[in-house]
Design a protein around this motif. Structure first.
Motif, PDB file in Angstrom:
ATOM      1  N   SER A 191       3.667   4.671  -7.996  1.00  0.00           N
ATOM      2  CA  SER A 191       4.049   3.639  -8.954  1.00  0.00           C
ATOM      3  C   SER A 191       5.152   2.790  -8.344  1.00  0.00           C
ATOM      4  O   SER A 191       6.251   3.269  -8.107  1.00  0.00           O
TER       5      SER A 191
ATOM      6  N   ILE B 226       0.857  -1.177   0.000  1.00  0.00           N
ATOM      7  CA  ILE B 226       0.000   0.000   0.000  1.00  0.00           C
ATOM      8  C   ILE B 226       0.898   1.234   0.000  1.00  0.00           C
ATOM      9  O   ILE B 226       1.782   1.370   0.848  1.00  0.00           O
TER      10      ILE B 226
ATOM     11  N   ALA C 271       0.036   2.207  -8.349  1.00  0.00           N
ATOM     12  CA  ALA C 271      -0.752   2.073  -7.125  1.00  0.00           C
ATOM     13  C   ALA C 271      -1.764   3.208  -7.134  1.00  0.00           C
ATOM     14  O   ALA C 271      -1.413   4.365  -6.924  1.00  0.00           O
TER      15      ALA C 271
ATOM     16  N   TRP D 261       5.938   3.155   1.895  1.00  0.00           N
ATOM     17  CA  TRP D 261       5.200   1.962   1.474  1.00  0.00           C
ATOM     18  C   TRP D 261       4.885   1.124   2.704  1.00  0.00           C
ATOM     19  O   TRP D 261       5.690   1.003   3.621  1.00  0.00           O
TER      20      TRP D 261
ATOM     21  N   ILE E 208      -0.987  -4.543  -5.156  1.00  0.00           N
ATOM     22  CA  ILE E 208      -0.542  -3.163  -4.987  1.00  0.00           C
ATOM     23  C   ILE E 208      -1.731  -2.215  -5.045  1.00  0.00           C
ATOM     24  O   ILE E 208      -2.562  -2.283  -5.953  1.00  0.00           O
ATOM     25  N   SER E 209      -1.784  -1.283  -4.080  1.00  0.00           N
ATOM     26  CA  SER E 209      -2.836  -0.284  -4.024  1.00  0.00           C
ATOM     27  C   SER E 209      -2.272   0.975  -3.366  1.00  0.00           C
ATOM     28  O   SER E 209      -1.108   1.033  -3.020  1.00  0.00           O
ATOM     29  N   SER E 210      -3.121   1.980  -3.203  1.00  0.00           N
ATOM     30  CA  SER E 210      -2.709   3.234  -2.576  1.00  0.00           C
ATOM     31  C   SER E 210      -3.844   3.759  -1.724  1.00  0.00           C
ATOM     32  O   SER E 210      -5.014   3.454  -1.963  1.00  0.00           O
TER      33      SER E 210
ATOM     34  N   CYS F  27       9.521   4.904  -6.225  1.00  0.00           N
ATOM     35  CA  CYS F  27       8.213   5.318  -6.713  1.00  0.00           C
ATOM     36  C   CYS F  27       8.464   6.152  -7.959  1.00  0.00           C
ATOM     37  O   CYS F  27       9.131   7.179  -7.901  1.00  0.00           O
TER      38      CYS F  27
END
Length: 194
Positions: free
Chosen positions: A142, A94, A154, A100, A134-136, A176
């Motif tokens: 990224s 995340i 993400a 991260w 992968i998420s945000s 990132c």
């Protein structure tokens, strides 16, 4: 670094380039032939303007070309989806501003170092298939590990995943690669394969 998903995508790209190049070359050669024969003979122009066979050919060939591209793309997507389900471990990644979060059992060990190192690296076992989910939470990030050929966005509210298989043990450093704010340059990625 043998990775099934990356190898299948590279193979798809290579085969697509060969297919597209051959089709474009065939079109160029056909155009050159028609133009050359048109200027060298009388009456040939009428043969190409009102010829039913040529109209059927230039209608059928693009349809065949699109069907081949469709089947080729579906095959590659299907192979990637089959491999996604055969993971032996899963890691939730995340992205936050500007760090991260890794949710897995192996990622609970701390390691403090320079700016390219992180407090909480991602730990993955070698010779296993691991699915990175992968998420945000806030903005678009990224997750990028260039050495492994991995770059996954993400995005808040969306879940992306990539499989990582058969990696040699070592420390892999990434970053990132999406401009996510003022602390963007200070969110490196460390993946430790053991």
């Amino acid at each position: 670094y043998p990775n099934i998903n990356i190898e299948s995508i590279i193979c798809y790209f290579d085969q697509s380039i060969i297919l597209y190049t051959s089709i474009i070359n065939a079109i160029i050669v056909g155009m050159i032939f028609i133009i050359y024969s048109w200027y060298n003979r009388q009456g040939v122009c009428n043969m190409y303007i009102y010829n039913i066979l040529i109209e059927v050919i230039w209608t059928i060939l693009p349809i065949i070309f699109i069907c081949i591209m469709l089947l080729h793309s579906i095959r590659t997507i299907y192979i990637n989806e089959i491999n996604r389900g055969s993971s032996s471990s899963y890691v939730n990644i995340i992205g936050n501003q500007w760090y991260w979060i890794y949710n897995s059992i192996e990622s609970r060990i701390s390691n403090i170092g320079r700016i390219i190192y992180v407090d909480q690296p991602l730990f993955i076992r070698s010779n296993t298939c691991t699915s990175l989910i992968i998420s945000s939470l806030d903005v678009i990030h990224s997750f990028s590990l260039p050495v492994l050929g991995i770059k996954v966005d993400a995005i808040p509210g969306r879940i992306n995943s990539v499989n990582v298989t058969s990696i040699c043990p070592g420390l892999y450093i990434g970053y990132c690669s999406e401009l996510c704010g003022s602390g963007h340059g200070f969110m490196p990625i460390n993946m430790v394969v053991y």
